[in-house]
Scaffold this motif. Structure first.
Motif, short mmCIF file in Angstrom:
data_model
loop_
_atom_site.label_atom_id
_atom_site.label_comp_id
_atom_site.label_asym_id
_atom_site.label_seq_id
_atom_site.Cartn_x
_atom_site.Cartn_y
_atom_site.Cartn_z
N PHE A 92 -39.64 21.56 -50.32
CA PHE A 92 -39.17 20.14 -50.35
C PHE A 92 -38.07 20.12 -51.45
CE2 PHE A 92 -43.90 18.39 -49.81
CZ PHE A 92 -43.39 17.84 -48.61
N GLY A 93 -37.17 18.92 -51.29
CA GLY A 93 -36.39 18.89 -52.06
C GLY A 93 -35.13 18.45 -51.40
N MET A 94 -34.10 17.71 -52.44
CA MET A 94 -32.84 17.04 -51.96
C MET A 94 -31.99 17.60 -50.61
SD MET A 94 -32.28 14.41 -54.16
CE MET A 94 -30.68 14.39 -53.46
N PRO A 95 -31.56 18.85 -50.87
CA PRO A 95 -30.89 19.20 -49.91
C PRO A 95 -30.93 18.91 -48.72
CG PRO A 95 -30.87 20.84 -51.59
CD PRO A 95 -31.98 20.09 -51.75
N ALA A 96 -32.46 18.94 -48.08
CA ALA A 96 -32.77 18.75 -46.60
C ALA A 96 -32.63 17.42 -46.56
CB ALA A 96 -34.38 19.08 -46.72
N GLU A 97 -32.90 16.42 -47.36
CA GLU A 97 -32.51 15.19 -47.28
C GLU A 97 -31.33 14.96 -47.06
OE1 GLU A 97 -35.12 13.21 -49.93
OE2 GLU A 97 -34.37 11.00 -49.50
N ASN A 98 -30.47 15.42 -47.93
CA ASN A 98 -28.80 15.05 -47.74
C ASN A 98 -28.30 15.75 -46.35
OD1 ASN A 98 -28.65 13.94 -50.04
ND2 ASN A 98 -27.94 15.81 -51.18
N ASP A 105 -35.67 6.84 -40.82
CA ASP A 105 -34.29 6.22 -40.77
C ASP A 105 -33.43 6.65 -42.05
OD1 ASP A 105 -31.83 5.08 -40.53
OD2 ASP A 105 -32.84 2.94 -40.67
N PHE A 106 -32.59 7.28 -41.97
CA PHE A 106 -31.97 7.81 -43.44
C PHE A 106 -30.58 7.08 -43.52
CE2 PHE A 106 -34.82 11.24 -42.58
CZ PHE A 106 -35.33 11.42 -43.83
N SER A 107 -30.26 5.94 -42.60
CA SER A 107 -29.28 5.42 -42.93
C SER A 107 -29.08 4.44 -44.03
CB SER A 107 -28.66 4.96 -41.49
OG SER A 107 -29.48 3.94 -41.16
N GLY A 108 -30.00 4.00 -44.54
CA GLY A 108 -30.00 3.10 -45.69
C GLY A 108 -29.82 3.82 -47.03
N SER A 109 -29.60 2.78 -47.94
CA SER A 109 -29.53 3.52 -49.24
C SER A 109 -30.86 3.47 -49.94
CB SER A 109 -28.29 2.93 -50.18
OG SER A 109 -28.83 1.90 -51.12
N GLY A 110 -31.09 4.15 -50.93
CA GLY A 110 -32.42 4.49 -51.44
C GLY A 110 -33.59 5.17 -50.98
N ASN A 148 -26.20 14.92 -41.16
CA ASN A 148 -26.18 15.70 -39.74
C ASN A 148 -26.91 15.01 -38.76
OD1 ASN A 148 -24.33 17.58 -40.97
ND2 ASN A 148 -26.16 18.74 -41.54
N LYS A 149 -27.86 13.93 -39.34
CA LYS A 149 -28.92 13.31 -38.53
C LYS A 149 -29.93 14.30 -38.04
CE LYS A 149 -26.13 9.32 -37.95
NZ LYS A 149 -25.60 9.57 -39.35
N ILE A 150 -30.30 15.42 -38.59
CA ILE A 150 -31.36 16.06 -38.31
C ILE A 150 -32.47 15.76 -39.29
CG2 ILE A 150 -30.13 17.90 -39.60
CD1 ILE A 150 -31.51 20.03 -37.88
N SER A 151 -33.71 16.05 -38.58
CA SER A 151 -34.83 15.60 -39.72
C SER A 151 -35.08 16.69 -40.67
CB SER A 151 -36.13 15.28 -39.01
OG SER A 151 -36.75 16.61 -38.73
#
Ligand code: ANZ
Length: 523
Positions: free
Chosen positions: A54-60, A426-431, A65-68
């Motif tokens: 778990f952790g941030m880089p995957a989320e970034n 959806d990862f396009s928003g902020s927060g 790159n629009k990959i889960s």
């Protein structure tokens, strides 16, 4: 003795960033050599490997790159695993664990619930270290020289309601037990010792003039009491309530918090005169002014001090700036020096019944006096603070808590575990995407049928890595995080390999976990 012929060699497990690099190779070669050595000597060797996934880089990566995050992580793990296999390390791949898999974090959620039921985790409003780049909170251990451990940017102060692990409950034990860690490097033990930070001192009450309230200060030098010339409080001290409607105070407070963020409060000290005074507890008709100042921190001692400008550099600078009294209480003091540290060999002066005593004697005498007069008592404080584990991020272990519409905060039922992350995000928003997911957080309380909202913060990934060494002993245990038979055979880890940067962080947290788990009845 067959029982003794076991050897557990463990490396800190990697974050699946994408590729094995030379740092990994260097580390894992050491473990490999040790494991092979003990195997050759007929020991039963445990040498497992897993992923701190778990952790941030995957989320970034998901945002860019629009990959889960799950897919990205899985791909990285499979690539890095094949690299480790090619190196030919003697790892037991049959025990592989990955913290982002539900068969790992379902147990972790159970552990969270157990901690909750024992009061080892609780929620409170607090000023937190906010990393403006990673947009999340950091624990004190994760702020290095005022900067985020991952982002490297200056952290800010922000008020949020957060989950905390009650690590300070074990301050004494964590400190005293360092002695039993015979094979741990001295350097690591010293770093933990300093971080836990036991200090011996006293709490002294100062009565506010024309009021029944007191200000309780913490001091490590009670023998300097006759040199006190003012009281200084953190802007987060309770007395600040009195000034909550004052515009002047509000802007001062903002200023203080900003300076504390920047960490340059050492040179730039500012004060807010409350126009209130306290009575000196031992000098008749002597009043001392009460100030708020940025150099008094809320999270140490009581967030309140008495200033002794002749013998404390910070107090001296403050007193000079605000033209406060500076009284030396050391005999034969070099008059050239505006202030000087108070040393063991010094003899007291200007201090009534302490005059002529050496500092050690003076300390004993004043401690007796304040106890007799009921104006204070001897006490000790720890620097160690509770560990904030809430993260406003998606790619982490969901916290198994619901907020019911009637205001109750409840843990999720065991049979509903694991609480999984939603797949369609959806990862396009902020927060935090969990916060704005259209359905995920809406649920019902299984007991009452009332509407409820899930906790959308996830756990600090250091929570995941605080018990993985136990899980490796029984990685497929389904009903429990780990089973007693296997942990009692394999634990403790005989040889642990990892970077010194974890001397406080990870190694302190895991020492807390073993104690907290014991408290919950785990063996
Ligand atoms: C009077 C005094 C006289 C102090 C003197 C020092 C020297 P350590 O040793 O690091 O534990 N203090 C207490 N709480 C504080 C806070 N929340 N923020 C900033 N300073 C604080 O430091 C203990 C000393 O730091 C305490 O002893 C107090 O000042 C200050 F000649 O009290 B002393």
């Amino acid at each position: 003795d067959k029982e003794k012929k076991k050897f557990y060699v463990l490396e800190m497990f990697p974050y699946p960033s994408g590729n094995i690099h030379m740092g990994h190779l260097r580390n894992y070669t050491i473990g490999d050599v040790i494991a092979r050595f003990y195997k050759a000597n007929k020991y039963n060797v445990l040498h497992p490997m897993g992923w701190d996934s778990f952790g941030m880089p995957a989320e970034n990566a998901a945002i860019e790159n629009k990959i889960s995050p799950g897919e990205w992580t899985k791909k990285n793990i499979s690539h890095m695993k094949s690299q480790l296999m090619k190196i030919g390390l003697s790892l037991d791949w049959g025990r592989e664990i990955s913290t982002c898999e539900k068969k790992y974090y379902k147990h972790q959620q159970q552990i969270f619930i157990d901690f909750f039921n024992k009061g080892l985790v609780y929620k409170k409003d607090s000023f937190v270290n906010w990393d403006p780049v990673d947009k999340t909170v950091l624990a004190n251990e994760q702020v290095i020289d005022g900067k985020g451990w991952r982002s490297g940017v200056t952290v800010e102060k922000k008020k949020l309601s957060q989950w905390f692990l009650n690590i300070s409950k074990f301050s004494n034990e964590l400190l005293n037990d360092l002695e039993n860690l015979k094979d741990w490097p001295e350097k690591v033990k010293l770093m933990q010792n300093n971080w836990i930070g036991l200090s011996q001192g006293a709490e002294i009450k100062f009565k506010i003039v024309d009021s029944s309230s007191t200000i309780d200060v913490y001091t490590t030098k009670p023998e300097t009491l006759f040199g006190a010339s003012f009281i200084a409080l953190s802007v987060e001290h309770d007395l600040a309530q009195k000034f909550k409607d004052s515009e002047k105070f509000k802007s001062f407070r903002e200023n203080c918090l900003k300076l504390q963020e920047k960490k340059d409060f050492v040179t730039d000290k500012i004060g807010f005169n409350t126009q209130l005074n306290v009575e000196h507890p031992l000098i008749k008709n002597c009043k001392l002014p009460i100030y708020f100042s940025n150099y008094v921190l809320i999270n140490y001692g009581n967030g309140a001090i008495f200033g002794c400008p002749a013998h404390d550099e910070r107090d001296f600078e403050f007193a000079k700036k605000y033209k406060l009294k500076i009284t030396s209480i050391i005999k034969n003091k070099n008059k050239e020096l505006p202030y000087c540290d108070f040393k063991e060999s010094d003899t007291l002066d200007n201090s009534n019944f302490l005059n002529g005593l050496k500092s050690k004697e003076a300390k004993k005498t004043i401690l007796k006096k304040i106890k007799q007069d009921k104006i204070g008592f001897e006490t000790s404080k720890f620097k160690l603070k509770d560990w904030g584990v809430s993260r406003q991020r998606f790619w982490g272990c969901p916290i198994p808590i619901i907020y019911r519409e009637d205001g109750e905060i409840l843990t999720v039922d065991k049979n509903q575990l694991p609480i999984e992350l939603p797949a369609d995000t959806d990862f396009s928003g902020s927060g935090n995407p969990l916060d704005y997911h259209p359905q995920w957080k809406y649920t019902k309380c299984s007991k009452s049928g009332l509407n409820a909202i899930r906790e959308t913060d996830t756990l600090d990934t250091f929570f995941d890595s605080s018990w993985y060494f136990l899980r490796f002993c029984s990685p497929n245990s389904n009903d429990e995080p780990f089973d007693e038979k296997n942990t009692s055979y394999w634990m403790p880890v005989d040889h642990y390999i990892g970077g010194i940067e974890h001397a406080i962080l990870h190694l302190l947290y895991s020492r807390f976990f073993t104690r907290a788990l014991r408290e919950c009845g785990y063996k």
